[in-house]
Design a protein around this motif. Structure first.
Motif, PDB file in Angstrom:
ATOM      1  N   PHE A 310       0.827  -1.196   0.000  1.00 34.67           N
ATOM      2  CA  PHE A 310       0.000   0.000   0.000  1.00 34.67           C
ATOM      3  C   PHE A 310       0.866   1.252   0.000  1.00 34.67           C
ATOM      4  O   PHE A 310       1.923   1.280   0.629  1.00 34.67           O
ATOM      5  CB  PHE A 310      -0.903   0.042   1.242  1.00 34.67           C
ATOM      6  CG  PHE A 310      -2.004  -0.979   1.206  1.00 34.67           C
ATOM      7  CD1 PHE A 310      -2.424  -1.538   0.017  1.00 34.67           C
ATOM      8  CD2 PHE A 310      -2.617  -1.387   2.373  1.00 34.67           C
ATOM      9  CE1 PHE A 310      -3.427  -2.482  -0.020  1.00 34.67           C
ATOM     10  CE2 PHE A 310      -3.626  -2.328   2.353  1.00 34.67           C
ATOM     11  CZ  PHE A 310      -4.028  -2.874   1.158  1.00 34.67           C
ATOM     12  N   ARG A 329     -10.125  -0.767   2.172  1.00 33.76           N
ATOM     13  CA  ARG A 329      -9.643  -0.209   0.919  1.00 33.76           C
ATOM     14  C   ARG A 329     -10.341  -0.810  -0.292  1.00 33.76           C
ATOM     15  O   ARG A 329     -10.587  -0.117  -1.279  1.00 33.76           O
ATOM     16  CB  ARG A 329      -8.141  -0.430   0.807  1.00 33.76           C
ATOM     17  CG  ARG A 329      -7.496   0.248  -0.371  1.00 33.76           C
ATOM     18  CD  ARG A 329      -6.022  -0.039  -0.390  1.00 33.76           C
ATOM     19  NE  ARG A 329      -5.359   0.543   0.768  1.00 33.76           N
ATOM     20  CZ  ARG A 329      -4.805   1.743   0.754  1.00 33.76           C
ATOM     21  NH1 ARG A 329      -4.857   2.484  -0.323  1.00 33.76           N
ATOM     22  NH2 ARG A 329      -4.212   2.210   1.825  1.00 33.76           N
ATOM     23  N   SER A 333     -11.909   1.227  -3.591  1.00 34.66           N
ATOM     24  CA  SER A 333     -11.100   1.181  -4.805  1.00 34.66           C
ATOM     25  C   SER A 333     -11.371  -0.124  -5.535  1.00 34.66           C
ATOM     26  O   SER A 333     -10.608  -1.093  -5.425  1.00 34.66           O
ATOM     27  CB  SER A 333      -9.611   1.306  -4.457  1.00 34.66           C
ATOM     28  OG  SER A 333      -8.835   1.299  -5.624  1.00 34.66           O
ATOM     29  N   SER A 335     -11.036  -1.119  -8.470  1.00 37.07           N
ATOM     30  CA  SER A 335     -10.105  -1.571  -9.510  1.00 37.07           C
ATOM     31  C   SER A 335      -8.712  -1.851  -8.976  1.00 37.07           C
ATOM     32  O   SER A 335      -7.798  -2.093  -9.754  1.00 37.07           O
ATOM     33  CB  SER A 335     -10.022  -0.507 -10.611  1.00 37.07           C
ATOM     34  OG  SER A 335      -9.495   0.698 -10.094  1.00 37.07           O
ATOM     35  N   SER A 336      -8.548  -1.819  -7.660  1.00 37.08           N
ATOM     36  CA  SER A 336      -7.229  -2.074  -7.091  1.00 37.08           C
ATOM     37  C   SER A 336      -6.928  -3.567  -7.100  1.00 37.08           C
ATOM     38  O   SER A 336      -7.812  -4.414  -7.276  1.00 37.08           O
ATOM     39  CB  SER A 336      -7.163  -1.539  -5.657  1.00 37.08           C
ATOM     40  OG  SER A 336      -8.057  -2.243  -4.834  1.00 37.08           O
ATOM     41  N   ASP A 337      -5.652  -3.901  -6.909  1.00 37.41           N
ATOM     42  CA  ASP A 337      -5.272  -5.304  -6.868  1.00 37.41           C
ATOM     43  C   ASP A 337      -5.876  -6.000  -5.661  1.00 37.41           C
ATOM     44  O   ASP A 337      -6.220  -7.184  -5.723  1.00 37.41           O
ATOM     45  CB  ASP A 337      -3.748  -5.427  -6.861  1.00 37.41           C
ATOM     46  CG  ASP A 337      -3.113  -4.571  -5.784  1.00 37.41           C
ATOM     47  OD1 ASP A 337      -3.852  -3.876  -5.063  1.00 37.41           O
ATOM     48  OD2 ASP A 337      -1.889  -4.588  -5.664  1.00 37.41           O
ATOM     49  N   SER A 542      -1.294  -3.243 -12.195  1.00 35.44           N
ATOM     50  CA  SER A 542      -0.696  -2.387 -11.162  1.00 35.44           C
ATOM     51  C   SER A 542      -0.223  -1.063 -11.716  1.00 35.44           C
ATOM     52  O   SER A 542       0.139  -0.173 -10.955  1.00 35.44           O
ATOM     53  CB  SER A 542       0.485  -3.107 -10.523  1.00 35.44           C
ATOM     54  OG  SER A 542       1.481  -3.355 -11.488  1.00 35.44           O
ATOM     55  N   ARG A 545      -3.624   1.125 -10.973  1.00 30.69           N
ATOM     56  CA  ARG A 545      -4.528   0.936  -9.840  1.00 30.69           C
ATOM     57  C   ARG A 545      -4.338   1.990  -8.771  1.00 30.69           C
ATOM     58  O   ARG A 545      -5.283   2.658  -8.343  1.00 30.69           O
ATOM     59  CB  ARG A 545      -4.296  -0.445  -9.224  1.00 30.69           C
ATOM     60  CG  ARG A 545      -4.878  -1.567 -10.062  1.00 30.69           C
ATOM     61  CD  ARG A 545      -4.470  -2.879  -9.473  1.00 30.69           C
ATOM     62  NE  ARG A 545      -4.944  -3.985 -10.278  1.00 30.69           N
ATOM     63  CZ  ARG A 545      -4.451  -5.206 -10.205  1.00 30.69           C
ATOM     64  NH1 ARG A 545      -3.469  -5.444  -9.378  1.00 30.69           N
ATOM     65  NH2 ARG A 545      -4.931  -6.172 -10.946  1.00 30.69           N
ATOM     66  N   PHE A 546      -3.111   2.148  -8.324  1.00 33.02           N
ATOM     67  CA  PHE A 546      -2.863   3.062  -7.219  1.00 33.02           C
ATOM     68  C   PHE A 546      -3.097   4.510  -7.639  1.00 33.02           C
ATOM     69  O   PHE A 546      -3.568   5.311  -6.853  1.00 33.02           O
ATOM     70  CB  PHE A 546      -1.442   2.880  -6.697  1.00 33.02           C
ATOM     71  CG  PHE A 546      -1.252   1.597  -5.959  1.00 33.02           C
ATOM     72  CD1 PHE A 546      -1.749   1.438  -4.677  1.00 33.02           C
ATOM     73  CD2 PHE A 546      -0.613   0.530  -6.558  1.00 33.02           C
ATOM     74  CE1 PHE A 546      -1.582   0.246  -4.000  1.00 33.02           C
ATOM     75  CE2 PHE A 546      -0.448  -0.658  -5.880  1.00 33.02           C
ATOM     76  CZ  PHE A 546      -0.932  -0.804  -4.604  1.00 33.02           C
ATOM     77  N   TYR A 549      -6.812   4.952  -7.573  1.00 28.29           N
ATOM     78  CA  TYR A 549      -7.334   5.057  -6.218  1.00 28.29           C
ATOM     79  C   TYR A 549      -6.999   6.411  -5.594  1.00 28.29           C
ATOM     80  O   TYR A 549      -7.823   7.029  -4.933  1.00 28.29           O
ATOM     81  CB  TYR A 549      -6.768   3.936  -5.349  1.00 28.29           C
ATOM     82  CG  TYR A 549      -7.074   4.130  -3.883  1.00 28.29           C
ATOM     83  CD1 TYR A 549      -8.349   3.938  -3.391  1.00 28.29           C
ATOM     84  CD2 TYR A 549      -6.069   4.542  -3.014  1.00 28.29           C
ATOM     85  CE1 TYR A 549      -8.629   4.135  -2.064  1.00 28.29           C
ATOM     86  CE2 TYR A 549      -6.338   4.745  -1.673  1.00 28.29           C
ATOM     87  CZ  TYR A 549      -7.630   4.528  -1.202  1.00 28.29           C
ATOM     88  OH  TYR A 549      -7.902   4.731   0.115  1.00 28.29           O
TER      89      TYR A 549
END
Length: 580
Positions: A310, A329, A333, A335-337, A542, A545-546, A549
């Protein structure tokens, strides 16, 4: 015959198909893998590079310039020509032994002592002082100057010289180390080379060596003809090996050796090579889990995905806010991993049937099982499932401190039969999760099989999925008790931290096999150091994603724990987030 031909054709086609399948499963070569390995070991490489660079800077600063002066001598051999009435001297070729003899004469201690005496080199610090010392000794003296330990250095033996004889021996040794005499190729020319820290001094010493050698040759010739007649002296004085100077030494303009910039560049390159070598060695000796294939080979358990590390939350945020962001989280989010991994776990659990009890655990503490359990429960609520989240970690009840810090009844009371699940469960207004805290007693309760079966039956009838946060494998034995009511376990393994030997021994000690696991998750993975062929989905997702978010409105407007509530719409089966 036709039968044999058909069977051979079928066998050949089968072998070709097997070969194609085998080649299809071979992962392509990742040319960027060495760079990922170096990035994972970047701090080791940078530390070694910094140490070697600092050593290089210190070496360059204390290194003194060296200047080289050169002088040339021509050796000739004169003899009397026979066959004539009058004997006349002629110049003939000089053999190799004669030239080598003259080289050793120039290099002799007699010539060196004569030059030392004539130039008074016994008082020169380059010969009897710090200039004649080794690099290690000069380094000690330099450090002594900085830390005011010069008296200690002198007490250890670096004080003034004792006696003239010792001074001459020290000066002679330093003189011989700086002097070089050699024959130029196959000619009769001798090159005299002297290296010193002073350009003018190097040239003076070379010229003095040439003068001392010529003077010695003249003295030897005069001594040989001292007792001869006048006619013979006139002819003998021109015979034998003679030398003449063809090039005097001049002060060198440039210092010898590489420049300081080149030396620093060499030290930096050396540090980089040593750092890369140390990183490669450390990677080769590393026994921690860095690839999902390692766990697949050890446990034969399905791989559910990898969760990247994270991004750091600003320290100005309250601890409760940082914890809530981490534990919730996935819904914020999608679409995050983490959200993708949670969806896989939820899908795998629902395939087993309704009311599955899924326990999330790890090998050692701090690998992220609690975070994954909380996100799994919250995301299942968003998906419209009835979820029960149980805090089953008696040593670190993080979920209880977050969701119900003042709980007086909980899991221990339910298992002991002092209350029902409905009486002990609290509904978290922020996430909408039904939460069973770890409260009601101390330690592991003593329960019988009837109460456990009743507890499991009530969970299956009331909820679509039950998520249990369990203690780790290695330090505590409570995981054996959880096997009585948990349907499947999800193993959370921290990337580059959990040793493979500890993983195998902990699972074997718990008496588990591949049928007890729903799968495993690699947590806190370095998203730059991962292998894209080992993490095929994560490596492609990846990249955004972050960033997505961080730019999402939910991440920017996520306040503390209290001012959020979830209004559940039973008609639509979804969850609406409403901020107050």
């Amino acid at each position: 015959m036709d039968r044999i031909d058909k069977s051979s054709i079928v066998a050949q086609s089968t072998r070709e198909e097997e070969r194609e399948v085998a080649l299809a499963h071979v992962p392509p070569v990742d040319l960027l893998r060495p760079l990922r390995i170096l990035y994972a070991q970047k701090w080791l490489v940078m530390a070694i590079l910094l140490v070697i660079s600092v050593c290089g800077v210190f070496y360059v600063l204390q290194q003194r310039p060296i200047y080289t002066a050169r002088g040339l001598l021509l050796i000739e051999n004169t003899r009397l020509e026979t066959g004539r009435e009058e004997l006349l001297p002629i110049v003939s070729n000089v053999d190799v032994s004669a030239v080598d003899t003259q080289v050793e004469i120039i290099r002799s201690d007699a010539i060196a002592l004569h030059v030392i005496a004539s130039l008074d080199l016994v008082r020169d610090l380059d010969f009897v002082g710090s200039g004649a010392k080794s690099l290690a000794r000069r380094t000690l003296d330099t450090f002594s100057e900085y830390v005011a330990l010069r008296d200690i250095a002198e007490w250890l033996g670096s004080g003034s010289l004792q006696g003239q004889q010792r001074s001459e021996r020290v000066a002679l040794q330093a003189f011989q180390n700086m002097l070089s005499v050699k024959r130029v190729g196959m000619s009769s020319v001798i090159e005299v080379i002297f290296r010193s820290q002073d350009a003018d001094k190097s040239a003076r010493i070379v010229n003095e060596i040439l003068n001392a050698y010529l003077a010695q040759q003249l003295d030897a010739a005069a001594a040989a003809t001292a007792n001869a007649s006048a006619w013979l002296r006139d002819r003998v004085k021109d015979l034998g090996t003679k030398a003449r100077v063809i090039s005097l030494a001049g002060p060198p303009i440039r210092r010898e050796g590489p420049t300081r910039t080149l030396l620093l560049a060499g030290f930096v390159a050396l540090g980089l090579l040593l750092g890369i070598g140390a990183a490669a060695l450390r990677f080769a000796l590393d026994q921690t889990i860095r690839n999902p294939r390692q766990i697949e080979r050890l446990l034969n358990v399905p791989y559910l995905g990898a969760v990247m590390r994270f991004p750091r939350t600003p320290y100005r945020a309250w601890p409760e806010r940082r914890t809530s962001r981490r534990l919730m989280r996935a819904p914020l989010s999608p679409s995050s991993d983490l959200a993708f991994v949670v969806k896989r776990i939820r899908t795998a659990a629902l395939r087993r049937g309704r009311g599955q009890i899924i326990g999330l655990t790890s090998i050692i503490s701090g690998e992220g099982a609690t975070t994954l359990a909380s996100n799994l429960a919250c995301s299942a609520v968003v998906a419209g499932c009835r979820v029960l989240l149980i805090d089953g970690n008696p040593y670190k009840p993080s979920l209880t401190r977050l969701f119900e810090p003042g709980a007086t009844t909980g899991l221990l009371d339910v298992l002991a039969g002092r209350c029902t699940i409905a009486e002990a469960v609290a509904i978290n207004m922020k996430s909408g999760v039904h939460f069973l805290p770890y409260a009601g007693g101390v330690g592991t309760p003593v329960v019988d099989a009837v109460r456990v079966q009743s507890f499991v039956r009530e969970c299956r009838d009331s909820y679509d999925i039950v998520v249990v946060d369990l203690p780790p494998f290695a330090p505590v034995p409570e995981l054996l008790c959880a096997r009585t009511f948990v349907d499947a376990f999800v193993l959370v393994v921290e990337w580059a931290r959990t040793p493979s030997s500890l993983l195998t021994s902990a699972v074997l000690a718990a008496g588990m096999n591949q049928n007890d696991f729903l799968g495993f998750v690699l947590n806190k993975v370095n998203r730059i150091a991962i292998d894209p062929f080992s993490y095929p989905i994560e490596s492609h997702l990846s990249k955004y994603r972050f960033q997505e978010y961080a730019e999402s409105p939910s991440a920017q407007s996520f306040p503390s724990i209290v001012p959020w509530r979830i209004e559940r719409s039973l008609a639509r089966g979804d969850v609406h987030y409403t901020g107050t």
